[in-house]
Design an enzyme around this catalytic site. Structure first.
Site, PDB file in Angstrom:
ATOM      1  NE  ARG A  48      42.368 -25.950   8.145  1.00  0.00           N
ATOM      2  CZ  ARG A  48      41.360 -26.909   7.635  1.00  0.00           C
ATOM      3  NH1 ARG A  48      40.527 -26.956   8.682  1.00  0.00           N
ATOM      4  NH2 ARG A  48      40.683 -27.006   6.383  1.00  0.00           N
ATOM      5  CD  GLU A 192      29.229 -27.877   2.795  1.00  0.00           C
ATOM      6  OE1 GLU A 192      29.298 -27.053   3.473  1.00  0.00           O
ATOM      7  OE2 GLU A 192      28.619 -27.329   0.948  1.00  0.00           O
ATOM      8  CE  LYS A 207      22.833 -26.218   0.361  1.00  0.00           C
ATOM      9  NZ  LYS A 207      23.301 -26.693  -0.932  1.00  0.00           N
ATOM     10  N   GLY A 306      29.892 -25.068  -6.261  1.00  0.00           N
ATOM     11  CA  GLY A 306      30.534 -24.964  -6.629  1.00  0.00           C
ATOM     12  C   GLY A 306      31.791 -23.218  -6.063  1.00  0.00           C
TER      13      GLY A 306
HETATM   14  P1  NDP Z   1      36.673 -24.996   1.828  1.00  0.00           P
HETATM   15  O1  NDP Z   1      36.702 -26.410   2.376  1.00  0.00           O
HETATM   16  O2  NDP Z   1      37.357 -25.167   0.621  1.00  0.00           O
HETATM   17  O3  NDP Z   1      37.566 -23.378   2.196  1.00  0.00           O
HETATM   18  C1  NDP Z   1      37.512 -23.343   3.910  1.00  0.00           C
HETATM   19  C2  NDP Z   1      38.470 -22.703   4.137  1.00  0.00           C
HETATM   20  O4  NDP Z   1      37.968 -22.079   5.951  1.00  0.00           O
HETATM   21  C3  NDP Z   1      39.628 -22.737   3.649  1.00  0.00           C
HETATM   22  O5  NDP Z   1      40.666 -21.430   3.292  1.00  0.00           O
HETATM   23  C4  NDP Z   1      40.462 -22.719   5.783  1.00  0.00           C
HETATM   24  O6  NDP Z   1      41.776 -22.199   5.592  1.00  0.00           O
HETATM   25  C5  NDP Z   1      39.473 -22.138   5.842  1.00  0.00           C
HETATM   26  N1  NDP Z   1      39.388 -22.996   8.153  1.00  0.00           N
HETATM   27  C6  NDP Z   1      39.070 -23.354   7.933  1.00  0.00           C
HETATM   28  N2  NDP Z   1      39.244 -23.453   8.806  1.00  0.00           N
HETATM   29  C7  NDP Z   1      39.543 -22.295   9.940  1.00  0.00           C
HETATM   30  C8  NDP Z   1      39.828 -21.741  10.971  1.00  0.00           C
HETATM   31  N3  NDP Z   1      39.498 -22.305  11.595  1.00  0.00           N
HETATM   32  N4  NDP Z   1      40.305 -19.872  10.393  1.00  0.00           N
HETATM   33  C9  NDP Z   1      40.190 -19.831   9.473  1.00  0.00           C
HETATM   34  N5  NDP Z   1      39.929 -20.403   8.745  1.00  0.00           N
HETATM   35  C10 NDP Z   1      39.145 -21.514   8.512  1.00  0.00           C
HETATM   36  O7  NDP Z   1      35.051 -25.076   1.973  1.00  0.00           O
HETATM   37  P2  NDP Z   1      34.075 -24.407   0.990  1.00  0.00           P
HETATM   38  O8  NDP Z   1      34.052 -23.028   0.170  1.00  0.00           O
HETATM   39  O9  NDP Z   1      33.570 -25.053   0.311  1.00  0.00           O
HETATM   40  O10 NDP Z   1      33.165 -23.839   1.345  1.00  0.00           O
HETATM   41  C11 NDP Z   1      33.328 -22.840   2.796  1.00  0.00           C
HETATM   42  C12 NDP Z   1      31.589 -22.320   2.720  1.00  0.00           C
HETATM   43  O11 NDP Z   1      30.940 -22.116   2.142  1.00  0.00           O
HETATM   44  C13 NDP Z   1      30.657 -23.430   4.218  1.00  0.00           C
HETATM   45  O12 NDP Z   1      29.907 -22.928   4.681  1.00  0.00           O
HETATM   46  C14 NDP Z   1      29.949 -23.555   2.773  1.00  0.00           C
HETATM   47  O13 NDP Z   1      29.381 -25.190   3.210  1.00  0.00           O
HETATM   48  C15 NDP Z   1      29.510 -22.636   2.009  1.00  0.00           C
HETATM   49  N6  NDP Z   1      29.049 -23.538   0.595  1.00  0.00           N
HETATM   50  C16 NDP Z   1      29.944 -23.918  -0.085  1.00  0.00           C
HETATM   51  C17 NDP Z   1      29.728 -24.083  -1.665  1.00  0.00           C
HETATM   52  C18 NDP Z   1      30.219 -24.920  -2.373  1.00  0.00           C
HETATM   53  O14 NDP Z   1      29.907 -25.067  -3.485  1.00  0.00           O
HETATM   54  N7  NDP Z   1      32.286 -25.171  -2.317  1.00  0.00           N
HETATM   55  C19 NDP Z   1      28.203 -23.677  -2.267  1.00  0.00           C
HETATM   56  C20 NDP Z   1      27.598 -23.059  -1.083  1.00  0.00           C
HETATM   57  C21 NDP Z   1      27.934 -22.850   0.176  1.00  0.00           C
HETATM   58  P3  NDP Z   1      42.858 -23.371   4.546  1.00  0.00           P
HETATM   59  O15 NDP Z   1      42.170 -22.712   3.340  1.00  0.00           O
HETATM   60  O16 NDP Z   1      44.470 -23.191   5.453  1.00  0.00           O
HETATM   61  O17 NDP Z   1      42.903 -25.073   4.669  1.00  0.00           O
HETATM   62  N1  HSE Z   2      28.329 -28.755  -0.590  1.00  0.00           N
HETATM   63  C1  HSE Z   2      26.350 -28.105  -0.795  1.00  0.00           C
HETATM   64  C2  HSE Z   2      25.860 -28.770  -2.640  1.00  0.00           C
HETATM   65  C3  HSE Z   2      27.178 -26.993  -1.255  1.00  0.00           C
HETATM   66  O1  HSE Z   2      26.364 -30.257  -3.187  1.00  0.00           O
HETATM   67  O2  HSE Z   2      25.112 -28.546  -2.902  1.00  0.00           O
HETATM   68  C4  HSE Z   2      26.227 -26.153  -2.225  1.00  0.00           C
HETATM   69  O3  HSE Z   2      25.953 -25.477  -1.188  1.00  0.00           O
END
Ligand code: NDP
Ligand code: HSE
Length: 430
Positions: A48, A192, A207, A306
């Site tokens: 983004r 999240e 989940k 994580g």
């Molecule tokens: P983050 O918010 O850290 O990262 C989201 C990323 O998506 C960022 O790089 C952001 O860009 C990018 N983004 C957002 N909107 C857009 C868009 N419209 N077009 C292009 N890129 C976009 O999220 P997480 O990495 O934590 O989570 C990602 C996914 O993984 C989610 O579905 C989450 O539920 C899942 N997940 C997360 C876990 C965790 O522990 N964090 C564990 C398991 C699953 P920018 O960097 O420029 O802001």
């Molecule tokens: N927000 C989620 C959690 C990330 O705390 O379990 C892993 O799915």
């Protein structure tokens, strides 16, 4: 034989998870190539905010035009780690239309639109893999989809949200406040983008829907899952649990009904005995029990959230999908042939811990006990502590249907002698 032409990978999202996926793809490139049988090349990273500094990412790969990236037509695998419903949903379907398979960590999307996404993957002869969507690094989706495909799963029960487990653990073990613990979980990358999804139970419900669908070969959407978060859990509940030799955990429970004709799926805080293995699941770890007819009870345990743990699951899927691609095959698609209905929460049978504030005078206990009896809810234990004409009454019941308990509580609230129902919590794992 190693193929020299690389498989092309597009990464959608480069946040907590995506940045770790990119890092592992780069640092383990040779091992991944050897395991897959061809090199994998990261050809684009959609984000983004393009100006953000991203260590280890070639700035030439960064784009804000995710749609153009998935439409290139030469992408073998799209990894979606943006999160949320849109634009993730449209990007994934566009990726299938343009010949790519998809690896996603997006439980919210899969729990809402899983059936349509599986159908799109099948229509275009592509893979949809999502191990990272449930319980972080823990292999759970693939064991359920593949290893247990010959067995009959009757129950899936566990801790599937790292953030809430982290908060409850901190509140219980170090007496930390709720907000302080949530801030720490967010800083560690567990929560999240909107942590309400964690603390209100939406993430765990998504989940649970995914797990129930796979385990029972049916379709369960997030809206079918009974959901209660942990915002109502008080320090008094945690203290009361301790007095009972229990601890409080946010559980996801998916069950096949005894007659086999329906299923239930629920997420709520529950008291579990300290001797239960789930009680010792600390910090952001997750643990899930799967009970299957022939296999018996299986326990899956590990880091549930994580960046690096989640990236591990994403990379495992990437290797599997690339191997399928080179072999000219696809992995298992959706299996929802049983079409079992999801029963309402009222039909769930479990035990309850009810905390009441009552007047401390003769006959009150008998009045309260009568209400339980009238609703056919049998009392297991009662504990009373009183002071200055008021008393706190903690009632623990035997197993009863949720509807009967709701009726009991409604009637208790109408008694003049009951000043308030301080808390109601289910008791599980006995
Ligand atoms: P983050 O918010 O850290 O990262 C989201 C990323 O998506 C960022 O790089 C952001 O860009 C990018 N983004 C957002 N909107 C857009 C868009 N419209 N077009 C292009 N890129 C976009 O999220 P997480 O990495 O934590 O989570 C990602 C996914 O993984 C989610 O579905 C989450 O539920 C899942 N997940 C997360 C876990 C965790 O522990 N964090 C564990 C398991 C699953 P920018 O960097 O420029 O802001
Ligand atoms: N927000 C989620 C959690 C990330 O705390 O379990 C892993 O799915």
């Amino acid at each position: 034989m190693m193929r020299t032409r690389p498989l092309k990978v597009a990464l959608l999202g480069c946040g907590v998870v995506g940045s770790e996926v990119a890092r592992i793809m780069t640092t383990h490139a040779d091992d991944l190539a050897a395991r897959i049988g061809a090199p994998v090349e990261l050809v684009g990273v959609a984000v983004r905010q393009p100006s953000k500094v991203r260590a280890g990412i070639d700035p030439a790969l960064v784009t804000t035009d995710a749609t153009a990236l998935v439409k290139r037509g030469d992408i073998d695998v799209v990894i979606e780690v943006i999160g949320g419903i849109e634009p993730a949903r449209t990007l994934i379907t566009t990726a299938f239309e343009h010949g790519a398979s998809v690896v996603s960590a997006n439980k919210a999307l899969l729990a809402e639109n899983g059936a349509a996404l599986h159908a799109a993957a099948e229509q275009h002869g592509r893979d949809l893999y999502y191990e990272a969507a449930v319980a972080g690094a823990i292999p759970l989706v693939r064991p359920l989809r593949e290893s247990l495909a010959g067995d009959k799963v009757n129950r899936v029960l566990g801790i599937v949200n790292g953030t809430t487990n982290f908060i409850l653990d901190k509140m219980d073990s170090s007496g930390a406040g709720y907000s302080e613990a949530l801030d720490e979980a967010t800083a560690l990358g567990y929560a999240e983008a909107d942590p309400t999804a964690d603390v209100e139970g939406f993430d765990a419900a998504a989940k649970a829907a995914i797990l129930a669908g796979i385990a029972f070969h049916t379709r369960v959407k997030i809206g079918d899952v009974h959901r209660e978060g942990l915002t109502e859990v008080t320090a008094a509940d945690i203290a009361s649990a301790k007095r009972m030799g229990c601890t409080v955990k946010l559980l996801a429970i998916c069950e096949r009904a005894a007659d086999g004709n329906s299923v239930t799926a629920r997420v709520h805080p529950a008291m579990i005995p300290l001797i239960h293995p789930l009680a010792s699941v600390r910090e952001a770890y997750n643990a899930v029990f799967v009970e299957a007819e022939a296999a018996g009870q299986l326990m899956f345990y590990g880091p549930g959230a994580g960046g690096p743990p989640t990236a591990s699951a994403v990379l495992g899927d990437l290797v599997a999908v690339c191997r399928n691609k080179l072999g000219g095959s696809t992995g298992p698609g959706e299996s929802a042939y049983t079409r079992l209905p999801v029963s309402p929460m009222g039909e769930v049978v479990t035990r309850y811990h009810i905390s009441l504030d009552v007047a401390d005078k003769p006959g009150v206990l008998a009045q309260v006990a009568t209400v339980f009896a009238e609703h056919d809810v049998s009392i297991d234990t009662v504990r009373q502590s009183g002071k200055d004409g008021e008393a706190s009454l903690v009632v623990v019941t035997h197993r009863a249907p949720d509807a009967a308990l709701s009726g009991t509580v409604e009637a208790l609230r109408k008694l003049d002698t009951v000043r308030g129902v301080a808390s109601i919590m289910r008791v599980e794992g006995e």
